[in-house]
Design a protein around this motif. Structure first.
Motif, PDB file in Angstrom:
ATOM      1  N   MET A   1      -7.214 -30.510 -22.533  1.00 33.29           N
ATOM      2  CA  MET A   1      -7.793 -31.770 -23.195  1.00 33.29           C
ATOM      3  C   MET A   1      -8.840 -31.818 -23.908  1.00 33.29           C
ATOM      4  SD  MET A   1      -7.053 -34.856 -20.471  1.00 33.29           S
ATOM      5  CE  MET A   1      -8.122 -34.368 -19.067  1.00 33.29           C
ATOM      6  N   SER A   2      -8.938 -32.583 -24.546  1.00 29.46           N
ATOM      7  CA  SER A   2     -10.266 -32.460 -25.799  1.00 29.46           C
ATOM      8  C   SER A   2     -11.572 -33.117 -25.094  1.00 29.46           C
ATOM      9  CB  SER A   2      -9.869 -33.158 -27.042  1.00 29.46           C
ATOM     10  OG  SER A   2      -9.953 -34.641 -26.761  1.00 29.46           O
ATOM     11  N   PHE A   3     -12.781 -32.710 -25.856  1.00 31.13           N
ATOM     12  CA  PHE A   3     -13.762 -33.482 -25.287  1.00 31.13           C
ATOM     13  C   PHE A   3     -13.841 -34.920 -25.528  1.00 31.13           C
ATOM     14  CE2 PHE A   3     -18.195 -34.988 -25.597  1.00 31.13           C
ATOM     15  CZ  PHE A   3     -18.859 -34.319 -24.739  1.00 31.13           C
ATOM     16  N   GLY A   4     -13.444 -35.336 -26.528  1.00 31.27           N
ATOM     17  CA  GLY A   4     -13.288 -36.777 -26.751  1.00 31.27           C
ATOM     18  C   GLY A   4     -12.447 -37.537 -25.700  1.00 31.27           C
ATOM     19  N   LYS A   5     -11.380 -36.919 -25.192  1.00 31.64           N
ATOM     20  CA  LYS A   5     -10.358 -37.461 -24.310  1.00 31.64           C
ATOM     21  C   LYS A   5     -10.983 -37.332 -22.842  1.00 31.64           C
ATOM     22  CE  LYS A   5      -5.991 -38.184 -22.082  1.00 31.64           C
ATOM     23  NZ  LYS A   5      -6.579 -38.999 -21.051  1.00 31.64           N
ATOM     24  N   ASN A   6     -11.705 -36.417 -22.553  1.00 29.54           N
ATOM     25  CA  ASN A   6     -12.402 -36.114 -21.379  1.00 29.54           C
ATOM     26  C   ASN A   6     -13.571 -37.224 -21.078  1.00 29.54           C
ATOM     27  OD1 ASN A   6     -10.897 -34.122 -20.840  1.00 29.54           O
ATOM     28  ND2 ASN A   6     -12.211 -32.408 -21.486  1.00 29.54           N
ATOM     29  N   LEU A   7     -14.350 -37.221 -22.313  1.00 31.53           N
ATOM     30  CA  LEU A   7     -15.478 -38.303 -22.298  1.00 31.53           C
ATOM     31  C   LEU A   7     -14.954 -39.784 -21.897  1.00 31.53           C
ATOM     32  CD1 LEU A   7     -18.440 -39.264 -22.706  1.00 31.53           C
ATOM     33  CD2 LEU A   7     -17.992 -38.822 -24.952  1.00 31.53           C
ATOM     34  N   ARG A   8     -13.807 -40.095 -22.823  1.00 32.88           N
ATOM     35  CA  ARG A   8     -13.281 -41.293 -22.679  1.00 32.88           C
ATOM     36  C   ARG A   8     -12.664 -41.394 -21.064  1.00 32.88           C
ATOM     37  NH1 ARG A   8     -10.515 -41.196 -26.833  1.00 32.88           N
ATOM     38  NH2 ARG A   8      -8.742 -39.974 -26.111  1.00 32.88           N
ATOM     39  N   ASP A   9     -12.092 -40.661 -20.572  1.00 28.82           N
ATOM     40  CA  ASP A   9     -11.744 -40.729 -19.137  1.00 28.82           C
ATOM     41  C   ASP A   9     -12.919 -40.866 -18.298  1.00 28.82           C
ATOM     42  OD1 ASP A   9      -9.143 -40.450 -20.252  1.00 28.82           O
ATOM     43  OD2 ASP A   9      -9.012 -38.510 -19.405  1.00 28.82           O
ATOM     44  N   ALA A  10     -13.842 -39.962 -18.261  1.00 23.69           N
ATOM     45  CA  ALA A  10     -15.106 -40.349 -17.759  1.00 23.69           C
ATOM     46  C   ALA A  10     -15.695 -41.616 -17.633  1.00 23.69           C
ATOM     47  CB  ALA A  10     -16.068 -39.271 -17.889  1.00 23.69           C
ATOM     48  N   LEU A  11     -15.920 -42.009 -18.882  1.00 16.57           N
ATOM     49  CA  LEU A  11     -16.178 -43.299 -19.145  1.00 16.57           C
ATOM     50  C   LEU A  11     -15.450 -44.650 -18.231  1.00 16.57           C
ATOM     51  CD1 LEU A  11     -17.332 -43.632 -23.010  1.00 16.57           C
ATOM     52  CD2 LEU A  11     -18.826 -44.028 -21.138  1.00 16.57           C
ATOM     53  N   GLU A  12     -14.297 -44.200 -18.519  1.00 23.48           N
ATOM     54  CA  GLU A  12     -13.506 -45.376 -17.771  1.00 23.48           C
ATOM     55  C   GLU A  12     -13.536 -45.051 -16.170  1.00 23.48           C
ATOM     56  OE1 GLU A  12      -8.499 -46.140 -17.078  1.00 23.48           O
ATOM     57  OE2 GLU A  12      -9.436 -45.248 -19.150  1.00 23.48           O
ATOM     58  N   LEU A  13     -13.455 -44.029 -15.672  1.00 25.57           N
ATOM     59  CA  LEU A  13     -13.774 -43.851 -14.213  1.00 25.57           C
ATOM     60  C   LEU A  13     -15.116 -44.263 -13.719  1.00 25.57           C
ATOM     61  CD1 LEU A  13     -12.470 -42.338 -11.609  1.00 25.57           C
ATOM     62  CD2 LEU A  13     -13.855 -40.383 -12.305  1.00 25.57           C
ATOM     63  N   ALA A  14     -16.065 -44.073 -14.783  1.00 23.52           N
ATOM     64  CA  ALA A  14     -17.403 -44.752 -14.349  1.00 23.52           C
ATOM     65  C   ALA A  14     -17.534 -46.243 -14.293  1.00 23.52           C
ATOM     66  CB  ALA A  14     -18.416 -43.842 -15.027  1.00 23.52           C
ATOM     67  N   ILE A  32     -21.757 -41.288 -30.084  1.00 19.30           N
ATOM     68  CA  ILE A  32     -20.591 -41.287 -29.025  1.00 19.30           C
ATOM     69  C   ILE A  32     -19.413 -41.642 -29.379  1.00 19.30           C
ATOM     70  CG2 ILE A  32     -20.180 -42.676 -26.772  1.00 19.30           C
ATOM     71  CD1 ILE A  32     -23.240 -42.614 -26.306  1.00 19.30           C
ATOM     72  N   GLU A  33     -19.268 -42.371 -30.289  1.00 21.89           N
ATOM     73  CA  GLU A  33     -18.208 -42.880 -30.923  1.00 21.89           C
ATOM     74  C   GLU A  33     -17.469 -41.792 -31.515  1.00 21.89           C
ATOM     75  OE1 GLU A  33     -18.767 -46.162 -33.494  1.00 21.89           O
ATOM     76  OE2 GLU A  33     -18.973 -47.653 -31.876  1.00 21.89           O
ATOM     77  N   ASN A  34     -18.254 -40.857 -32.176  1.00 21.45           N
ATOM     78  CA  ASN A  34     -17.584 -39.784 -32.875  1.00 21.45           C
ATOM     79  C   ASN A  34     -17.177 -38.880 -31.973  1.00 21.45           C
ATOM     80  OD1 ASN A  34     -17.842 -40.811 -35.599  1.00 21.45           O
ATOM     81  ND2 ASN A  34     -19.802 -39.984 -35.988  1.00 21.45           N
ATOM     82  N   TYR A  35     -17.812 -38.582 -30.863  1.00 20.05           N
ATOM     83  CA  TYR A  35     -17.553 -37.650 -29.864  1.00 20.05           C
ATOM     84  C   TYR A  35     -16.220 -37.980 -29.157  1.00 20.05           C
ATOM     85  CZ  TYR A  35     -22.577 -36.568 -29.565  1.00 20.05           C
ATOM     86  OH  TYR A  35     -23.801 -36.187 -30.018  1.00 20.05           O
ATOM     87  N   ILE A  36     -16.089 -39.367 -28.994  1.00 18.70           N
ATOM     88  CA  ILE A  36     -14.890 -39.960 -28.322  1.00 18.70           C
ATOM     89  C   ILE A  36     -13.779 -39.702 -29.368  1.00 18.70           C
ATOM     90  CG2 ILE A  36     -13.298 -42.152 -27.763  1.00 18.70           C
ATOM     91  CD1 ILE A  36     -16.134 -42.623 -26.160  1.00 18.70           C
ATOM     92  N   LYS A  37     -13.879 -40.024 -30.999  1.00 21.10           N
ATOM     93  CA  LYS A  37     -12.817 -39.778 -31.914  1.00 21.10           C
ATOM     94  C   LYS A  37     -12.509 -38.209 -31.945  1.00 21.10           C
ATOM     95  CE  LYS A  37     -14.344 -43.523 -34.592  1.00 21.10           C
ATOM     96  NZ  LYS A  37     -14.912 -43.817 -36.072  1.00 21.10           N
ATOM     97  N   ASN A  38     -13.376 -37.494 -31.169  1.00 19.64           N
ATOM     98  CA  ASN A  38     -13.309 -35.955 -31.362  1.00 19.64           C
ATOM     99  C   ASN A  38     -13.542 -35.543 -32.811  1.00 19.64           C
ATOM    100  OD1 ASN A  38     -13.145 -33.587 -29.868  1.00 19.64           O
ATOM    101  ND2 ASN A  38     -10.605 -33.277 -30.261  1.00 19.64           N
ATOM    102  N   ASP A  39     -14.204 -36.070 -33.594  1.00 20.48           N
ATOM    103  CA  ASP A  39     -14.814 -35.592 -34.968  1.00 20.48           C
ATOM    104  C   ASP A  39     -15.386 -34.261 -34.910  1.00 20.48           C
ATOM    105  OD1 ASP A  39     -15.952 -35.163 -37.302  1.00 20.48           O
ATOM    106  OD2 ASP A  39     -16.641 -37.191 -37.466  1.00 20.48           O
ATOM    107  N   SER A  40     -14.626 -33.210 -35.356  1.00 18.22           N
ATOM    108  CA  SER A  40     -15.008 -31.867 -35.462  1.00 18.22           C
ATOM    109  C   SER A  40     -16.331 -31.667 -35.719  1.00 18.22           C
ATOM    110  CB  SER A  40     -14.132 -30.974 -35.906  1.00 18.22           C
ATOM    111  OG  SER A  40     -14.008 -31.034 -37.163  1.00 18.22           O
ATOM    112  N   LYS A  41     -17.026 -32.550 -36.719  1.00 20.01           N
ATOM    113  CA  LYS A  41     -18.315 -32.321 -36.998  1.00 20.01           C
ATOM    114  C   LYS A  41     -19.367 -32.815 -36.256  1.00 20.01           C
ATOM    115  CE  LYS A  41     -16.442 -32.840 -41.982  1.00 20.01           C
ATOM    116  NZ  LYS A  41     -16.087 -33.913 -43.209  1.00 20.01           N
TER     117      LYS A  41
END
Length: 112
Positions: A1-14, A32-41
Motif C-alpha cells: 500500500m502507498s503512504f497516501g492510502k495508509n494515511l487515508r485509512d488511518a484518518l478514517e480509523l481515527a 496533507i492533501e498532497n500526501y493523501i493524493k500520493n503526489d511523489s513530489k
C-alpha cells in the motif's frame, strides 16, 4: 500500500478529517492533501511523519507499510455498536480491551 492510502485509512480509523490532522499537527492542509493524493513530489519529512503518526496514534512504520491486521480488527458484530464507538475513542488501538469491555456492557443490556 502507498503512504497516501495508509494515511487515508488511518484518518478514517481515527475518525479525523484532513483539516483536523492539519490543525493538530501544524502541517499545512495542502501538504496533507498532497500526501493523501500520493503526489511523489510531496513526501513528508521524518519529523512531519512522526507528528502525523502521533496524532493518529500509530507508528511511522504503519504509515509507510500499512497497519498490520494483527493489531486487532473489531469483529463485524460490533461495528455499528454505540458502545464500541464510545470506547474506541478512549483507546483506539487496544482492541482486546475494547472487545472485553464491549462484551461486558452488551451482556448487561436488556434483551430486546
Amino acid at each position: 500500500m502507498s503512504f497516501g492510502k495508509n494515511l487515508r485509512d488511518a484518518l478514517e480509523l481515527a475518525n479525523l478529517r484532513q483539516a483536523d490532522l492539519a490543525r493538530k499537527t501544524g502541517i499545512n492542509i495542502k501538504s496533507i492533501e498532497n500526501y493523501i493524493k500520493n503526489d511523489s513530489k510531496t513526501i513528508p519529512s521524518a519529523d512531519k511523519a512522526v507528528k502525523i503518526a502521533r496524532v493518529l496514534g500509530i507508528t511511522v512504520e504503519d504509515l509507510v507499510y500499512g497497519q498490520s491486521n494483527n493489531k486487532g480488527e473489531i469483529p463485524n458484530k460490533y461495528r455499528n455498536s454505540r458502545i464500541i464507538a464510545v470506547i474506541s475513542k478512549l483507546d483506539k488501538y487496544n482492541f482486546e480491551a475494547i472487545i472485553s469491555i464491549a462484551n461486558a456492557l452488551l451482556a448487561l443490556q436488556p434483551k430486546k
